[in-house]
Write a protein that holds these residues in place. Sequence first.
Motif, PDB file in Angstrom:
ATOM      1  N   GLY A  47       0.793  -1.222   0.000  1.00  0.00           N
ATOM      2  CA  GLY A  47       0.000   0.000   0.000  1.00  0.00           C
ATOM      3  C   GLY A  47       0.823   1.269   0.000  1.00  0.00           C
ATOM      4  N   LEU A  48       2.057   1.193  -0.512  1.00  0.00           N
ATOM      5  CA  LEU A  48       2.953   2.345  -0.497  1.00  0.00           C
ATOM      6  C   LEU A  48       3.019   3.070  -1.845  1.00  0.00           C
ATOM      7  N   VAL A  49       2.686   2.358  -2.904  1.00  0.00           N
ATOM      8  CA  VAL A  49       2.788   2.911  -4.257  1.00  0.00           C
ATOM      9  C   VAL A  49       1.496   2.634  -5.016  1.00  0.00           C
ATOM     10  N   ARG A  50       1.108   3.580  -5.866  1.00  0.00           N
ATOM     11  CA  ARG A  50      -0.034   3.369  -6.756  1.00  0.00           C
ATOM     12  C   ARG A  50       0.382   3.697  -8.185  1.00  0.00           C
ATOM     13  N   ARG A  51      -0.305   3.104  -9.134  1.00  0.00           N
ATOM     14  CA  ARG A  51      -0.052   3.361 -10.557  1.00  0.00           C
ATOM     15  C   ARG A  51      -1.195   4.184 -11.138  1.00  0.00           C
ATOM     16  N   GLN A  52      -0.848   5.020 -12.114  1.00  0.00           N
ATOM     17  CA  GLN A  52      -1.855   5.825 -12.807  1.00  0.00           C
ATOM     18  C   GLN A  52      -1.602   5.728 -14.303  1.00  0.00           C
ATOM     19  N   ALA A  53      -2.638   5.341 -15.062  1.00  0.00           N
ATOM     20  CA  ALA A  53      -2.489   5.159 -16.499  1.00  0.00           C
ATOM     21  C   ALA A  53      -2.161   6.485 -17.180  1.00  0.00           C
ATOM     22  N   LEU A  54      -1.243   6.432 -18.145  1.00  0.00           N
ATOM     23  CA  LEU A  54      -0.853   7.620 -18.900  1.00  0.00           C
ATOM     24  C   LEU A  54      -1.503   7.678 -20.270  1.00  0.00           C
ATOM     25  N   ASP A  55      -2.099   6.573 -20.724  1.00  0.00           N
ATOM     26  CA  ASP A  55      -2.782   6.582 -22.014  1.00  0.00           C
ATOM     27  C   ASP A  55      -4.072   5.775 -21.890  1.00  0.00           C
ATOM     28  N   SER A  56      -4.865   5.821 -22.942  1.00  0.00           N
ATOM     29  CA  SER A  56      -6.208   5.244 -22.887  1.00  0.00           C
ATOM     30  C   SER A  56      -6.202   3.732 -22.707  1.00  0.00           C
ATOM     31  N   ASP A  57      -5.202   3.039 -23.240  1.00  0.00           N
ATOM     32  CA  ASP A  57      -5.206   1.582 -23.130  1.00  0.00           C
ATOM     33  C   ASP A  57      -4.418   1.078 -21.921  1.00  0.00           C
ATOM     34  N   GLY A  58      -3.865   2.002 -21.144  1.00  0.00           N
ATOM     35  CA  GLY A  58      -3.208   1.618 -19.898  1.00  0.00           C
ATOM     36  C   GLY A  58      -1.855   0.962 -20.060  1.00  0.00           C
ATOM     37  N   ARG A  59      -1.260   1.033 -21.250  1.00  0.00           N
ATOM     38  CA  ARG A  59       0.034   0.375 -21.440  1.00  0.00           C
ATOM     39  C   ARG A  59       1.152   1.096 -20.701  1.00  0.00           C
ATOM     40  N   SER A  60       1.040   2.421 -20.578  1.00  0.00           N
ATOM     41  CA  SER A  60       2.043   3.203 -19.860  1.00  0.00           C
ATOM     42  C   SER A  60       1.434   3.715 -18.557  1.00  0.00           C
ATOM     43  N   THR A  61       2.164   3.556 -17.480  1.00  0.00           N
ATOM     44  CA  THR A  61       1.670   4.011 -16.194  1.00  0.00           C
ATOM     45  C   THR A  61       2.725   4.838 -15.472  1.00  0.00           C
ATOM     46  N   ALA A  62       2.245   5.780 -14.681  1.00  0.00           N
ATOM     47  CA  ALA A  62       3.112   6.602 -13.843  1.00  0.00           C
ATOM     48  C   ALA A  62       3.008   6.107 -12.408  1.00  0.00           C
ATOM     49  N   LEU A  63       4.080   6.242 -11.669  1.00  0.00           N
ATOM     50  CA  LEU A  63       4.144   5.760 -10.287  1.00  0.00           C
ATOM     51  C   LEU A  63       4.056   6.931  -9.315  1.00  0.00           C
ATOM     52  N   PHE A  64       3.228   6.754  -8.301  1.00  0.00           N
ATOM     53  CA  PHE A  64       3.060   7.768  -7.259  1.00  0.00           C
ATOM     54  C   PHE A  64       3.036   7.080  -5.896  1.00  0.00           C
ATOM     55  N   LEU A  65       3.415   7.797  -4.871  1.00  0.00           N
ATOM     56  CA  LEU A  65       3.322   7.288  -3.512  1.00  0.00           C
ATOM     57  C   LEU A  65       1.916   7.504  -2.975  1.00  0.00           C
TER      58      LEU A  65
END
Length: 319
Positions: free
Chosen positions: A83-101
Amino acid sequence: MSLAKLAPSPQAIAELRSFSRQLVRELGYLRSPVAGSELPPSTVHAILEIGMQPGIQARDLAQTLRLDKSNTSRQLAKLESLGLVRRQALDSDGRSTALFLTDEGLSLFAQAEAFGTQQVAKVLGQLDEVDQQALGRYLSLYAQALAQDNPHTLPPQLAVDRLVEGYRPGCLGEIAGFFAPDLQSGGFAAERAMTEELTGFLAGLPRADAKLWLYHQDGHTLGSIALEAGPAPRQATLRWFGVKNTERGTGMGRQLLESALAHADLVFDAVWCSVPAATPGGVRAARLLAAHGFHPHGTVTVQRWGQSRVAQRWCRKRA
């Protein structure tokens, strides 16, 4: 005139290896847990990098941590399960994701930052200013030399033609957005002061004693750096330097800084810069400045955008 590089002696190699092992031990990287957490050093290191580069992608995190793709994937899976990191999709198909705390991750990040800051402050407190500057310089040289032959340190290639000089429509609001997270404690008054400063600078362009560079893509400003003459003759100051959160780790900041320094070397004898001390943004900036020949020159309390803060002064003199 540059000095010829000499082959290191066996004694110099042995001494530096011994120093390196001692440094690892004294910093506590052999202990688990580390930084007052219940996590191993590698996990805390990942938390620190994501915290300092919100929105970083997994491939860039792997590059930063010197890990292969599979090891990075396992590390991230563990952080997500905790529960320390979450991902956020950067494009519509979710292939690229950004990492956030997550909030819990941010709490751990603050704890680890405080631990590291305390360690370094304790060391610097035992040295005078001259020795502090020497320490920063030689550790920077050591880190740069270690990184030169490491393939993981090569940043992705960026399009040179997207680096433009001067004002572009819409850049004011996007540049302001780079620094908005630093203004939360100051509220509207701080945001207004920042906008007024940026507007005043941009309104005066073009002029001989000031330059602005943007990384401009698809009509949007993703990064910016501004250089202005002063505080003394034949010296210049970096007025601001920032990139969009999602672009950190791409090499964009490096490219912007190198463009500004290439111009500065033609006109000025020295370039000064002040960065917030002991903050994620300040840590990132300090790393980049040190890698480009800047050296620390003590700390000062500065008033900017209606806020008082401690800043580290850096200076780069033309060779």
